[in-house]
Enzyme design. Structure first.
Site, mmCIF file in Angstrom:
data_model
loop_
_atom_site.group_PDB
_atom_site.id
_atom_site.type_symbol
_atom_site.label_atom_id
_atom_site.label_comp_id
_atom_site.label_asym_id
_atom_site.label_seq_id
_atom_site.Cartn_x
_atom_site.Cartn_y
_atom_site.Cartn_z
ATOM 1 N N GLY A 11 0.834 -1.202 0.000
ATOM 2 C CA GLY A 11 0.000 0.000 0.000
ATOM 3 C C GLY A 11 0.869 1.253 0.000
ATOM 4 N N THR A 91 -10.588 -7.505 9.108
ATOM 5 C CA THR A 91 -9.136 -7.240 9.027
ATOM 6 C C THR A 91 -8.650 -6.646 10.340
ATOM 7 O OG1 THR A 91 -9.180 -6.979 6.639
ATOM 8 C CG2 THR A 91 -7.380 -5.878 7.798
ATOM 9 N N GLY A 101 -1.017 -12.789 17.733
ATOM 10 C CA GLY A 101 -0.662 -14.182 18.034
ATOM 11 C C GLY A 101 0.719 -14.512 17.509
ATOM 12 N N TYR A 144 -14.396 0.988 10.083
ATOM 13 C CA TYR A 144 -12.993 1.407 10.132
ATOM 14 C C TYR A 144 -12.640 1.980 11.499
ATOM 15 C CZ TYR A 144 -8.673 3.809 8.736
ATOM 16 O OH TYR A 144 -7.370 4.240 8.640
ATOM 17 N N GLN A 161 -2.184 -9.078 29.204
ATOM 18 C CA GLN A 161 -2.451 -10.489 29.526
ATOM 19 C C GLN A 161 -1.293 -11.412 29.146
ATOM 20 O OE1 GLN A 161 -6.361 -11.608 28.171
ATOM 21 N NE2 GLN A 161 -5.978 -13.786 28.508
ATOM 22 N N ARG A 185 -9.200 9.644 -1.647
ATOM 23 C CA ARG A 185 -8.859 10.572 -0.570
ATOM 24 C C ARG A 185 -8.641 11.963 -1.155
ATOM 25 N NH1 ARG A 185 -5.146 6.781 3.273
ATOM 26 N NH2 ARG A 185 -4.671 5.791 1.302
HETATM 27 P P1 NAD Z 1 -3.444 1.580 1.605
HETATM 28 O O1 NAD Z 1 -4.853 1.207 1.299
HETATM 29 O O2 NAD Z 1 -2.633 2.185 0.527
HETATM 30 O O3 NAD Z 1 -2.654 0.330 2.184
HETATM 31 C C1 NAD Z 1 -3.248 -0.689 2.923
HETATM 32 C C2 NAD Z 1 -2.672 -2.005 2.433
HETATM 33 O O4 NAD Z 1 -3.224 -3.080 3.199
HETATM 34 C C3 NAD Z 1 -3.021 -2.292 0.967
HETATM 35 O O5 NAD Z 1 -1.858 -2.653 0.262
HETATM 36 C C4 NAD Z 1 -4.025 -3.454 1.055
HETATM 37 O O6 NAD Z 1 -3.999 -4.276 -0.094
HETATM 38 C C5 NAD Z 1 -3.560 -4.150 2.318
HETATM 39 N N1 NAD Z 1 -4.604 -4.940 2.987
HETATM 40 C C6 NAD Z 1 -5.848 -4.556 3.326
HETATM 41 N N2 NAD Z 1 -6.487 -5.549 3.965
HETATM 42 C C7 NAD Z 1 -5.608 -6.593 4.053
HETATM 43 C C8 NAD Z 1 -5.679 -7.887 4.599
HETATM 44 N N3 NAD Z 1 -6.779 -8.340 5.208
HETATM 45 N N4 NAD Z 1 -4.588 -8.695 4.495
HETATM 46 C C9 NAD Z 1 -3.459 -8.269 3.870
HETATM 47 N N5 NAD Z 1 -3.340 -7.035 3.327
HETATM 48 C C10 NAD Z 1 -4.405 -6.209 3.428
HETATM 49 O O7 NAD Z 1 -3.513 2.557 2.866
HETATM 50 P P2 NAD Z 1 -2.367 3.403 3.565
HETATM 51 O O8 NAD Z 1 -2.733 4.821 3.436
HETATM 52 O O9 NAD Z 1 -1.029 2.946 3.136
HETATM 53 O O10 NAD Z 1 -2.601 2.994 5.088
HETATM 54 C C11 NAD Z 1 -1.778 2.051 5.762
HETATM 55 C C12 NAD Z 1 -2.224 1.928 7.206
HETATM 56 O O11 NAD Z 1 -2.136 3.201 7.851
HETATM 57 C C13 NAD Z 1 -3.672 1.465 7.361
HETATM 58 O O12 NAD Z 1 -3.749 0.573 8.440
HETATM 59 C C14 NAD Z 1 -4.417 2.730 7.681
HETATM 60 O O13 NAD Z 1 -5.558 2.469 8.462
HETATM 61 C C15 NAD Z 1 -3.381 3.534 8.438
HETATM 62 N N6 NAD Z 1 -3.659 4.971 8.323
HETATM 63 C C16 NAD Z 1 -3.418 5.645 7.167
HETATM 64 C C17 NAD Z 1 -3.717 6.998 7.081
HETATM 65 C C18 NAD Z 1 -3.455 7.814 5.833
HETATM 66 O O14 NAD Z 1 -3.724 8.995 5.816
HETATM 67 N N7 NAD Z 1 -2.886 7.254 4.778
HETATM 68 C C19 NAD Z 1 -4.286 7.665 8.185
HETATM 69 C C20 NAD Z 1 -4.529 6.926 9.348
HETATM 70 C C21 NAD Z 1 -4.201 5.592 9.409
HETATM 71 N N1 UDP Z 2 -13.124 15.325 0.451
HETATM 72 C C1 UDP Z 2 -13.570 16.265 -0.465
HETATM 73 N N2 UDP Z 2 -13.491 15.965 -1.796
HETATM 74 C C2 UDP Z 2 -12.984 14.798 -2.265
HETATM 75 C C3 UDP Z 2 -12.509 13.851 -1.321
HETATM 76 C C4 UDP Z 2 -12.602 14.145 0.040
HETATM 77 O O1 UDP Z 2 -14.035 17.346 -0.106
HETATM 78 O O2 UDP Z 2 -12.948 14.627 -3.511
HETATM 79 C C5 UDP Z 2 -13.206 15.669 1.875
HETATM 80 C C6 UDP Z 2 -13.797 14.580 2.782
HETATM 81 O O3 UDP Z 2 -15.208 14.654 2.826
HETATM 82 C C7 UDP Z 2 -13.151 14.908 4.109
HETATM 83 C C8 UDP Z 2 -11.772 15.465 3.726
HETATM 84 O O4 UDP Z 2 -11.878 15.837 2.347
HETATM 85 O O5 UDP Z 2 -13.861 15.928 4.759
HETATM 86 C C9 UDP Z 2 -10.666 14.442 3.880
HETATM 87 O O6 UDP Z 2 -11.072 13.247 3.224
HETATM 88 P P1 UDP Z 2 -10.165 11.959 3.111
HETATM 89 O O7 UDP Z 2 -11.020 10.902 2.504
HETATM 90 O O8 UDP Z 2 -8.908 12.303 2.416
HETATM 91 O O9 UDP Z 2 -9.780 11.601 4.606
HETATM 92 P P2 UDP Z 2 -10.602 11.448 5.972
HETATM 93 O O10 UDP Z 2 -12.031 11.868 5.773
HETATM 94 O O11 UDP Z 2 -10.489 10.016 6.301
HETATM 95 O O12 UDP Z 2 -9.893 12.367 6.867
#
Ligand code: NAD
Ligand code: UDP
Length: 311
Positions: A11, A91, A101, A144, A161, A185
């Site tokens: 990801g 997930t 685990g 989520y 634990q 996003r």
């Molecule tokens: P992303 O969607 O690009 O990456 C997530 C990855 O997890 C993907 O490659 C997907 O294929 C893999 N995945 C999903 N479910 C899976 C499963 N059951 N088994 C194996 N692989 C699985 O998202 P990201 O932005 O890189 O986010 C990575 C982590 O950071 C996530 O846990 C997300 O909740 C957390 N996070 C991201 C943001 C952000 O702004 N990007 C903000 C808060 C938290």
């Molecule tokens: N958003 C928007 N236009 C878009 C995509 C997102 O106005 O095309 C808004 C969305 O409703 C949120 C903010 O931008 O208020 C951030 O959205 P994002 O999905 O990036 O992250 P999150 O809501 O999880 O913070």
């Protein structure tokens, strides 16, 4: 040299993390089911003998011998995590139990990628780690945000634990190269719309805020959190530089010199009004701080999407 498992490594954040961990001389095992990630994100690492890619869904058990685990697997963008909400919560619960685990059996240290979404639509601003949040348990975002809250609970229960060595980080909105084009996003949507001279879609009136952290600072924070002995968390990692969604749209139009007009669409339900991390804990305990200004990060991300759109 450590043997490190990164789940969700194909990801956006995971691929940058793998790159950095390999650069520090570690052996990295990437586990991903490619639900939202892509092989393309880690293609450039495949020739490295210390990198291994495994297609696996963490909701099923995994048997490996490792020293550290970064648990990032989870769809992160609202359109993706709401596509199959049951899979998202599975997930976060089954997947997290499997990874805890694995950590318990191997005595590996495990870091959870939690999220600012655990604060929901916050009534405290900015959000410190001590704030318990304001989350709708039955809304469309609950798979989520409640899933991530349950994952935090599991981390602390396995710690109390079973003595599992945990670290928990609450990630705030992060952006940069390798966000998926169809991610939904806000940063990727606005940049792609601007580069295509298509209307920029603001949901709501654009007065709501977020605080955007560049990927390099995020990866630095995750690695610092993993490799310190002082606190287990939760610790906020994010950029406190708060901006309204309307200002962000205008900034991106200016940086891309786009002809796009701004259009307003309805705000999705439970969309948080304000979000800004209190990062005092990360600064004092991890000696971590922001090194990349949002504008510089946006410029790099715009260059990345220009290339993707031209390919
Ligand atoms: P992303 O969607 O690009 O990456 C997530 C990855 O997890 C993907 O490659 C997907 O294929 C893999 N995945 C999903 N479910 C899976 C499963 N059951 N088994 C194996 N692989 C699985 O998202 P990201 O932005 O890189 O986010 C990575 C982590 O950071 C996530 O846990 C997300 O909740 C957390 N996070 C991201 C943001 C952000 O702004 N990007 C903000 C808060 C938290
Ligand atoms: N958003 C928007 N236009 C878009 C995509 C997102 O106005 O095309 C808004 C969305 O409703 C949120 C903010 O931008 O208020 C951030 O959205 P994002 O999905 O990036 O992250 P999150 O809501 O999880 O913070």
């Amino acid at each position: 040299m450590k043997k490190i498992l990164v789940t969700g490594a194909a990801g956006f954040i995971g691929s940058h993390l793998c790159e950095c961990l390999l650069g520090e001389g570690n052996e990295v095992i990437c586990v991903d089911n490619f639900y939202t990630g892509s092989k393309k994100n880690v293609e450039h690492l495949l020739d490295n003998h210390y990198f291994e890619l495994i297609r696996h869904d963490i909701t099923f058990p995994l048997y490996l011998e490792i020293d550290q685990i970064y648990n990032l697997a989870c769809p992160a963008s609202p359109i993706h995590y709401q596509r199959d909400p049951v899979f998202t919560i599975k997930t976060n619960v089954h997947g997290t139990i499997n990874m805890l685990g694995l950590a318990k059996r191997t005595k590996a240290r495990i870091l959870q990628a939690s999220t600012s979404e655990v604060y929901g639509n916050p009534q405290v601003h900015p959000q410190p780690e001590s704030y318990w949040g304001h989350v709708n348990p039955i809304g469309p975002r609950a798979c989520y945000d409640e899933g991530k809250r349950a994952a935090e609970t599991l981390f602390f229960d396995y710690h109390r634990q079973h003595g599992v060595d945990i670290r928990v980080v609450r990630i705030f909105n992060t952006f940069g190269p390798r966000m998926a084009l169809n991610d939904g996003r806000v940063v990727s949507n606005f940049i792609v719309q601007a580069l295509r001279n298509e209307p920029i879609t603001i949901y709501g009136d654009g007065s709501h805020t977020r605080s955007f952290c560049y990927i390099d600072d995020m990866v630095d924070g995750l690695i610092k959190m993993m490799n310190q002995e002082e606190i287990i968390g939760p610790v906020n990692i994010g950029n406190p530089d708060e901006i309204s969604i309307k200002q962000l749209a205008e900034e991106i139009v200016r940086l891309t010199q786009s002809q796009s007009e701004i259009v307003y669409e309805s705000l999705p339900s439970d969309d948080p009004q304000r979000r800004k991390p209190d990062i005092s804990l990360a600064k004092s305990k991890l000696s971590w701080s922001i090194n990349n200004h949002r504008l510089d990060g946006l410029k790099n991300t715009i260059e990345y999407f220009k290339k993707v759109l031209n390919d």
